[in-house]
Design a protein around this motif. Structure first.
Motif, PDB file in Angstrom:
ATOM      1  N   UNK A 275      -6.791   4.510   9.705  1.00 11.25           N
ATOM      2  CA  UNK A 275      -5.994   5.731   9.835  1.00 11.25           C
ATOM      3  C   UNK A 275      -4.989   5.821   8.687  1.00 11.25           C
ATOM      4  N   UNK A 276      -4.379   4.702   8.358  1.00  9.46           N
ATOM      5  CA  UNK A 276      -3.397   4.674   7.262  1.00  9.46           C
ATOM      6  C   UNK A 276      -4.037   5.107   5.950  1.00  9.46           C
ATOM      7  N   UNK A 277      -5.276   4.697   5.728  1.00  4.61           N
ATOM      8  CA  UNK A 277      -5.982   5.093   4.503  1.00  4.61           C
ATOM      9  C   UNK A 277      -6.200   6.602   4.458  1.00  4.61           C
ATOM     10  N   UNK A 278      -6.560   7.174   5.610  1.00  3.70           N
ATOM     11  CA  UNK A 278      -6.760   8.626   5.658  1.00  3.70           C
ATOM     12  C   UNK A 278      -5.459   9.358   5.338  1.00  3.70           C
ATOM     13  N   UNK A 279      -4.370   8.926   5.939  1.00  7.17           N
ATOM     14  CA  UNK A 279      -3.087   9.581   5.711  1.00  7.17           C
ATOM     15  C   UNK A 279      -2.620   9.414   4.261  1.00  7.17           C
ATOM     16  N   UNK A 280      -3.142   8.378   3.600  1.00  8.83           N
ATOM     17  CA  UNK A 280      -2.808   8.152   2.191  1.00  8.83           C
ATOM     18  C   UNK A 280      -3.713   8.952   1.253  1.00  8.83           C
ATOM     19  N   UNK A 281      -4.675   9.697   1.835  1.00 11.89           N
ATOM     20  CA  UNK A 281      -5.512  10.585   1.025  1.00 11.89           C
ATOM     21  C   UNK A 281      -6.961  10.185   0.880  1.00 11.89           C
ATOM     22  N   UNK A 282      -7.369   9.104   1.536  1.00 11.83           N
ATOM     23  CA  UNK A 282      -8.751   8.638   1.412  1.00 11.83           C
ATOM     24  C   UNK A 282      -9.632   9.310   2.474  1.00 11.83           C
TER      25      UNK A 282
END
Length: 378
Positions: A275-282
């Motif tokens: 989830x953190x990766x998605x919120x970082x733009x991935x």
């Protein structure tokens, strides 16, 4: 000549092999000795004996303990009054909890915790304070614990705490009269996380943890809700929430001069890291979830999106929340989630998609009034 030469070569090979073996044994013994000589005190709230829904977090205890155990570090357990302690509700089938529950040695210690007033700080290389709502009630008021924390820190030990655990630090003063947390990087359960996940307790708390740490001079830092964030300031280590537990425990191990062994990444932590990766733009995260659903906690993804949508302040955040909710929509199959999806679609200007979402919801639940009411506004 050939035989003599062969004998010499064999002797050299034997000596080299022996030397290598001895060297490896010495290294192993040194590492083992370094680990065995270290002892950690884990502190848990005893407030759960009075209010069972506000005990200590067994999930956090388990994850941290298993890190210490994997690194050969000895553990004692203390609470303000000693004796039996009660955890808040937890899932006994979770992998980390099941392992801890099967460990008779540590469970015996949990059944009869040491009283903080009986602890000799000089026996410990570090202290790890477990979170849970209970930590907000009894840990900050425990004079013996405050002295213990200060003594361990001032004898060059490491002080670590996670989630609500840093509540134990807010009134700890060092010998020079300064607060332990003053001018240091610090974190803990944030105000936003309290508002979302602990609202019923706010009126009962003496203080908001984030506010009090800042008031004491701490340099508060944090990440998005419920995502791992570990603040390290020399020998003071704090974690924002439950997903930060393993990171804090490993950082404590490192501070003791031990290279942490690689431990299992649990499904919930692995999911929130994604989830953190998605919120970082991935955005590739969505494909990863779709193609490897068995590796992740899909319902957790959807619920994260649900709560993230509540605090979203711009279109990018709303869009990210929507992506997470849609990824788990079929798995959760809940009208409240469907409504939140429709509202997010409406906020992004996609009224037609919102109508479609509501229409599909009404096919399954024809009498669901909130969907009918929203549909009239589109």
């Amino acid at each position: 000549m050939i035989n003599i030469k062969q004998q010499v070569n064999s002797l050299i090979t034997f000596k080299l092999s022996t030397l290598i073996l001895i060297t490896l044994m010495l290294i192993t013994l040194q590492v083992s000795a370094a680990s065995v000589s270290k002892k950690i005190l884990m502190v848990v709230s005893g407030y759960g004996q009075e209010e069972k829904s506000a005990g200590y977090e067994f999930d956090e205890f388990s994850k941290a303990y298993l890190v210490f155990k994997a690194n050969g570090i000895s553990v004692d357990i203390a609470s303000p009054k000693g004796g039996k302690v009660t955890a808040s509700k937890y899932d006994a089938t979770a992998a980390y909890n099941a392992k801890t529950l099967a460990d008779k040695n540590i469970m015996d210690k949990l059944a009869q915790t040491l009283a903080t007033s009986d602890i000799d700080a000089s026996k410990y290389s570090g202290i790890f304070i477990v979170g849970g709502k209970g930590a907000m009630f009894d840990l900050p008021k425990d004079k013996a614990l405050k002295t213990l924390i200060a003594d361990i820190y001032q004898q060059q030990g490491t002080v670590a705490a996670v989630c609500h655990g840093p509540a134990a630090l807010v009134d700890v003063k060092l010998n020079d009269g300064s607060y332990l947390v003053a001018n240091k990087a610090i974190n803990g359960f944030t105000n936003t996380e309290e508002q979302l996940f602990g609202k019923k307790w706010l009126s009962k708390f003496d203080f908001m943890l984030e506010d009090k740490l800042i008031e004491r001079g701490g340099k508060f830092q944090s990440s998005d809700i419920m995502l791992s964030h570990v603040a390290i300031d020399d020998r003071l280590i704090t974690g924002q929430n439950p997903s930060s537990t393993v990171g804090v425990a490993n950082a404590l191990v490192s501070s003791l001069g031990i290279k942490p062994v690689l431990t299992e990444q649990y499904q919930d932590d692995k999911t929130l890291a994604l989830v953190a990766k998605l919120l970082a733009g991935d955005k590739s995260v969505l494909n990863t979830l779709s193609e490897n659903q068995q590796d992740y906690h899909l319902a957790l993804v959807g619920m994260y999106g649900f709560y993230y949508a509540k605090i979203a302040e711009n279109n990018l955040q709303i869009s990210n929340a929507l992506s997470l909710m849609i990824a788990a929509q079929a798995e959760i199959n809940n009208p409240m989630l469907d409504m939140k999806i429709a509202k997010a679609q409406q906020q992004l200007g996609n009224s037609e998609k919102a109508k479609t979402t509501l229409a599909q919801l009404l096919l399954a639940k024809p009498d669901y009034q909130p969907a009918k009411d929203m549909l009239k506004t589109l």
